[in-house]
Design an enzyme around this catalytic site. Structure first.
Site, PDB file in Angstrom:
ATOM      1  N   LYS A 100     -19.310 -18.915 -26.441  1.00 43.47           N
ATOM      2  CA  LYS A 100     -18.738 -18.662 -27.772  1.00 43.47           C
ATOM      3  C   LYS A 100     -17.826 -19.816 -28.166  1.00 43.47           C
ATOM      4  CE  LYS A 100     -16.374 -14.824 -30.147  1.00 43.47           C
ATOM      5  NZ  LYS A 100     -15.855 -13.441 -29.950  1.00 43.47           N
ATOM      6  N   SER A 124     -17.520 -10.038 -32.975  1.00 47.93           N
ATOM      7  CA  SER A 124     -17.513 -11.412 -33.451  1.00 47.93           C
ATOM      8  C   SER A 124     -18.403 -12.351 -32.635  1.00 47.93           C
ATOM      9  CB  SER A 124     -16.087 -11.976 -33.436  1.00 47.93           C
ATOM     10  OG  SER A 124     -15.562 -11.957 -32.110  1.00 47.93           O
ATOM     11  N   SER A 166     -15.968  -6.941 -29.784  1.00 44.42           N
ATOM     12  CA  SER A 166     -16.738  -8.138 -30.158  1.00 44.42           C
ATOM     13  C   SER A 166     -17.788  -8.602 -29.151  1.00 44.42           C
ATOM     14  CB  SER A 166     -15.792  -9.304 -30.449  1.00 44.42           C
ATOM     15  OG  SER A 166     -15.117  -9.081 -31.654  1.00 44.42           O
TER      16      SER A 166
END
Lengths: 52, 464
Positions: free
Chosen positions: B81, B156, B180
């Site tokens: 990420k 996310s 997330s």
């Protein structure tokens, strides 16, 4: 205080679409505050470790 | 190379590399070609580190040929990420504010995964600064769900979930502050494991809310998630939230089944589920019962209080983390991120302290559940993937993440894995939470369900 108020004024247009939500959030936080007993504390630094 | 290779599990890839049946270089090249072909539409990646990936794959291949195998993930291609530091690589947090920021040092989790011999394909798209549930708000484009490209992949960590689902990597590293990791896992039909708070170091990870942030794996199988967590976990003295526990073999009892396991269910939290979600989760519980698990009912704290405490904490801490840029560069945030960050300025110090006090009460109450049960089970999300651009409510009764936030507030280990599809063909996720530091039981129960079903073998249209 002046700075805090100034920030509030600056952010007011951004927050306007959230007026209903912010009212709801304030109401719910007030309800939690009324119910919390005096002995309630925030989590201690190692509280998660003590659960394991 | 067969397209099926793109969907092999990390464990299968690791075993095949070790037996020298397939080549890490060929698999890496194949995935890079798929990224080039599919990602212009899906937007799972912000930066693809092709040269570095091929170099690492060559190193892995040579080491394996010498018999110097570092572990089950040696040579396995991963994504990270894009709010987690990789030395020398761009790290944007999905924002214009950090569009030209390059990391000087690896995050702790990056170091650990490099030591495990993984191959880094690149940095994955996310909801700006991880402050949102869709990955529809990113300076690097709207990430799309491979199952239906008009839907969000969740967030996310949406780039990581979508990339796994589309066969663009074998593992992804995500972060989870209010769901997330688990939200994109559920929405994309893959596995996401949020470990116990403090299990994985957060050094070198851009913070959203210090009290709630977790780092963990996204994968296509439960076994892969367990293996990856084993490589990521462990004490880090440089992270004050890191607990002094060494990593474990989380897959040690993976095939132990669920006979005698007590499945805790909190039905008060299941109001207003999409019918397909409710049916899939009930069917999943029934299937585990046929394997010898037993269902027990739990009395849950009001979801309204849980969500309210969560929201006050995340809003306060996120606004504190962004204080300087909110003053100096407010116009460089995406509009919805700026609005979310502004909420923190409406809260008082008293609100924050009271929310933390309520968090401690909820944590203590939920910890007592485990006198009566071994895991807590339910839906990950109340409905399947949202339409791109749909409004996301922050009201407790409507919030898309209302079932994931309790386990950020409590810090308990929690997994999401596929348990069905809705009538439109969108994946449904099953959420299983356990006692603090008992990830081994969480993955054991998840695996007992997974091995009895075929949901995790389905592939999105156009991806195979």
């Amino acid at each position: 205080m002046g700075s805090w108020l100034q920030r509030g004024l600056e952010l007011a247009p951004t927050l306007a679409p959230l007026a209903l939500h912010l009212t709801s959030l304030r109401r719910r936080l007030a309800a939690i505050a009324r119910r919390l007993p005096p002995e309630a504390t925030p989590p201690s630094e190692r509280s998660i470790d003590s659960l394991g | 190379m067969s397209e099926a290779v793109a969907f092999l599990s990390a464990a299968e890839l690791g075993r095949s590399f070790a037996r020298r049946e397939i080549s890490p270089v060929e698999v890496t090249r194949h995935l890079l070609e798929r990224i080039e072909r599919l990602d212009p539409e899906l937007r799972c990646w912000i930066t693809v580190t092709s040269e570095r990936a091929l170099e690492q794959a060559r190193e892995a291949e040579e080491a394996i040929a010498r018999g110097a195998i570092r572990g089950p993930l040696h040579g396995v291609p991963i994504g990270i990420k894009d709010l987690i530091d990789v030395a020398g690589a761009r790290c944007t947090s999905g924002s214009r504010i950090l569009a030209e920021h390059f990391s000087a040092r690896d995050a702790a989790v990056t170091e650990r995964l490099q030591s495990a011999g993984t191959v880094l394909l690149g940095k994955q798209n996310l909801h700006e600064f991880a402050y949102g549930l869709t990955t529809g708000v990113s300076a690097f484009g709207v990430c799309r769900n491979p199952w239906n490209r008009e839907r969000v992949p969740g967030g996310s960590s949406g780039g990581g979930g979508a990339a796994l689902s589309a066969g663009l990597c074998a593992l992804s590293v995500g972060t989870d502050t209010g769901g997330s990791i688990r939200i994109p896992a559920s929405a994309c039909g893959v596995v996401g494991l949020k470990p116990t708070l403090g299990r994985v170091s957060r050094r070198g990870v851009f913070p959203l809310a210090w009290s709630l942030d977790h780092v963990g794996p996204l994968a296509r199988t439960v076994e892969d998630a367990a293996l990856m967590l084993g490589a990521m976990a462990g004490h880090d003295p440089e992270d004050p939230w890191s607990v002094p526990r060494e990593s474990e073999d989380f897959a040690r009892d993976l095939e132990g089944g669920c006979a005698g396991i007590r499945l805790g269910v909190a039905p008060e939290w299941w109001a207003d589920l999409e019918p397909a979600v409710a049916a899939a989760v009930e069917a999943a519980i029934a299937r585990l019962e046929t394997q010898g698990a037993r269902r027990v009912s739990l009395e849950a704290p009001a979801l309204e209080d849980v969500y309210t405490a969560f929201h006050a904490i995340i809003a306060s801490e996120a606004s504190a983390a962004h204080e300087r840029w909110m003053r100096e560069r407010p116009g460089d945030y995406q509009e919805l991120t700026h609005r979310a960050l502004a909420i923190g300025y409406t809260l008082t110090a008293v609100d924050y302290v009271n929310a933390r006090r309520e968090q401690a009460r909820i944590r203590s109450r939920v910890a007592r559940w485990f006198d009566a049960c071994d895991v807590v089970i339910g839906p990950t999300l109340p409905r399947t993937a949202l339409e791109i651009g749909a409004a996301v409510s922050r009201e407790p009764a409507e919030a898309w993440n209302r079932l994931t936030v309790p386990f950020n507030l409590t810090g308990l280990p929690t997994i999401s894995l596929p348990c069905g599809f809705d009538p439109e063909g969108l994946p449904i996720g099953l959420q299983i939470a356990g006692r603090a530091f008992d990830e081994a039981t969480v993955v054991r129960v998840a695996r007992a369900y997974e091995r009895d079903t075929e949901w995790h073998r389905r592939r999105p249209p156009g991806a195979a």
